[in-house]
Design a protein around this motif. Structure first.
Motif, mmCIF file in Angstrom:
data_model
loop_
_atom_site.group_PDB
_atom_site.id
_atom_site.type_symbol
_atom_site.label_atom_id
_atom_site.label_comp_id
_atom_site.label_asym_id
_atom_site.label_seq_id
_atom_site.Cartn_x
_atom_site.Cartn_y
_atom_site.Cartn_z
ATOM 1 N N VAL A 55 7.604 5.714 7.911
ATOM 2 C CA VAL A 55 6.376 4.943 7.723
ATOM 3 C C VAL A 55 5.558 4.932 9.007
ATOM 4 N N LEU A 56 6.210 4.665 10.120
ATOM 5 C CA LEU A 56 5.513 4.624 11.407
ATOM 6 C C LEU A 56 5.029 6.008 11.826
ATOM 7 N N GLN A 57 5.821 7.008 11.537
ATOM 8 C CA GLN A 57 5.504 8.370 11.953
ATOM 9 C C GLN A 57 4.213 8.872 11.312
ATOM 10 N N ARG A 58 3.965 8.445 10.088
ATOM 11 C CA ARG A 58 2.737 8.878 9.413
ATOM 12 C C ARG A 58 1.569 7.920 9.635
ATOM 13 N N GLY A 59 1.723 7.006 10.589
ATOM 14 C CA GLY A 59 0.644 6.094 10.929
ATOM 15 C C GLY A 59 0.599 4.834 10.101
ATOM 16 N N GLY A 60 1.691 4.533 9.406
ATOM 17 C CA GLY A 60 1.738 3.350 8.556
ATOM 18 C C GLY A 60 1.872 2.059 9.336
ATOM 19 N N LYS A 61 1.787 0.951 8.601
ATOM 20 C CA LYS A 61 1.831 -0.373 9.213
ATOM 21 C C LYS A 61 3.266 -0.802 9.523
ATOM 22 N N ALA A 62 3.387 -1.593 10.570
ATOM 23 C CA ALA A 62 4.695 -2.092 10.973
ATOM 24 C C ALA A 62 5.338 -2.931 9.875
ATOM 25 N N ILE A 63 4.535 -3.713 9.149
ATOM 26 C CA ILE A 63 5.099 -4.566 8.098
ATOM 27 C C ILE A 63 5.745 -3.736 6.994
ATOM 28 N N ASP A 64 5.121 -2.598 6.652
ATOM 29 C CA ASP A 64 5.709 -1.714 5.637
ATOM 30 C C ASP A 64 6.962 -1.033 6.175
ATOM 31 N N ALA A 65 6.945 -0.723 7.461
ATOM 32 C CA ALA A 65 8.101 -0.070 8.072
ATOM 33 C C ALA A 65 9.322 -0.978 8.077
ATOM 34 N N VAL A 66 9.145 -2.236 8.459
ATOM 35 C CA VAL A 66 10.315 -3.118 8.527
ATOM 36 C C VAL A 66 10.850 -3.442 7.136
ATOM 37 N N GLU A 67 9.962 -3.502 6.144
ATOM 38 C CA GLU A 67 10.472 -3.695 4.781
ATOM 39 C C GLU A 67 11.344 -2.514 4.371
ATOM 40 N N GLN A 68 10.911 -1.305 4.690
ATOM 41 C CA GLN A 68 11.708 -0.125 4.357
ATOM 42 C C GLN A 68 13.021 -0.105 5.137
ATOM 43 N N ALA A 69 13.016 -0.649 6.338
ATOM 44 C CA ALA A 69 14.258 -0.772 7.099
ATOM 45 C C ALA A 69 15.248 -1.659 6.357
ATOM 46 N N GLY A 70 14.749 -2.790 5.858
ATOM 47 C CA GLY A 70 15.609 -3.700 5.110
ATOM 48 C C GLY A 70 16.137 -3.069 3.835
ATOM 49 N N ILE A 71 15.279 -2.372 3.117
ATOM 50 C CA ILE A 71 15.699 -1.706 1.881
ATOM 51 C C ILE A 71 16.790 -0.686 2.167
ATOM 52 N N ALA A 72 16.620 0.077 3.236
ATOM 53 C CA ALA A 72 17.598 1.114 3.578
ATOM 54 C C ALA A 72 18.972 0.519 3.846
ATOM 55 N N ILE A 73 19.021 -0.563 4.605
ATOM 56 C CA ILE A 73 20.326 -1.132 4.931
ATOM 57 C C ILE A 73 20.905 -1.890 3.746
ATOM 58 N N GLU A 74 20.057 -2.470 2.914
ATOM 59 C CA GLU A 74 20.550 -3.144 1.704
ATOM 60 C C GLU A 74 21.114 -2.149 0.696
#
Length: 347
Positions: A55-74
């Protein structure tokens, strides 16, 4: 959590043109303009960062990135987070999570059952309701009404095995993460396993992630299944804004892992942010918060773990913990999922 994840020395990872190495192991100095960064607790943060970084690599928002972090670990049933985590003493898994963006918008759920992604429910609370926190049956009703699937209430195979073993004594006693004392078969040295007990059992239950995007905005999330074999209804620091997570876009973002009761007493993550506001580096701010926690009861502090990670708006990273063994994972354009041991009060 995997043995192949090695701990590398900081100096080999950060060219001096990128960072000024003013204190170790925190990463301090000036951020490269426009370079995003994500930091997660523990070595299993490689999984979380793996979800956030695209998400961050393609210029996305930090809020979307951290949500995806949570989804990945869940999604990772081998980690003590999400529905695959250890249950409470009644044999039921209850989940807590919160999320916070760069505008002080935040959402949280606690004591949530049978929903796979509490971090996304917390995001939905933030985005669509006038509230900050929903709990228990109400949180579950909200999740289902918003399209989240109600999962079976069965334990994962690992959690079921661990729970049956726990029932033999039914003793609730959180154990500090330790260094694995078993020698490495290849080198004959002690293998560092910061989030496992000596028998290899996972020994942490929280994943916290903070991120800085290319626009210079911060966000964070925290997700957990809570302490294994806790009293039914117990909620720790992880879903509490200001305790398990806090974000102030003018200063920095902080999250933590460890014994939540001790963090709640000091509003731990908010405290670290306030120390950074006073001009402290992330590492120093984390250290000062740990010292505040220890000061309350220095004797008791020898028996629990709390570890903070902090990311300021300049892209400086730091961490500090009560006990040795706390680790964190850093990912950026030049640093791919590198894991570091935090400094600690007790060595």
């Amino acid at each position: 959590m995997k043995s192949r994840r090695s701990f590398l020395r900081l100096g080999a990872l950060f060219p001096l043109s990128h960072f000024s190495l003013k204190s170790l192991p925190g990463l301090t100095g000036s951020r490269i303009a426009g370079q995003p960064l994500v930091v997660s607790t523990w070595d299993s943060g490689t999984i979380a960062n793996g979800g956030a970084w695209p998400v961050l690599q393609r210029g996305g928002k930090a809020i979307d990135a951290v949500e995806q972090a949570g989804i990945a670990i869940e999604n990772d049933i081998n980690c003590c987070v999400g529905l695959g985590g250890n249950p409470d003493r009644d044999g039921r898994v209850t989940l807590d999570s919160c999320i916070m963006d760069d505008q002080f918008n935040c959402g949280s759920v606690a004591f949530l059952e049978r929903i796979k992604h509490p971090v996304s429910v917390a995001r939905k609370v933030m985005d669509t309701t006038p509230h900050v926190m929903l709990v228990g049956e109400g949180a579950q009703q909200f999740a289902v009404a918003n399209g989240f699937v109600l999962e079976p209430g069965t334990l994962s195979a690992d959690a079921d095995k661990t729970y049956r073993k726990w029932l033999e004594k039914s003793e609730y006693k959180p154990i500090i993460n330790v260094e694995n004392q078993k020698p490495s078969p290849s080198k004959g040295k002690k293998a560092f396993a910061p989030n496992k007990l000596e028998d290899g059992t996972p020994n942490h239950d929280t994943m916290g992630t903070v991120a800085l995007d290319a626009a210079g905005n911060l966000s964070g999330m925290c997700t957990t299944s809570g302490m294994g074999f806790k009293m039914r209804g117990r909620v720790g620091d992880s879903p509490i804004i200001g305790a398990g997570l806090y974000v102030d876009n003018e200063v920095g973002a902080v999250t933590c892992s460890g014994q939540g009761e001790e963090v709640i007493r000091m509003c731990g993550s908010h405290l670290v942010v306030e120390f950074m506001r006073q001009g402290m580096t992330p590492t120093e701010a984390c250290r000062r918060a740990v010292e505040r926690i220890i000061k309350r009861d220095p004797v008791k502090a020898k028996d629990f773990q709390v570890g903070f990670i902090a990311l300021n708006r300049r892209g400086e990273v730091g961490a500090f913990s009560v006990q040795k063994g706390f680790s964190y994972t850093v990912t950026s354009a030049t640093i791919q999922n590198k894991v570091y041991k935090a400094e600690s009060y007790f060595s």
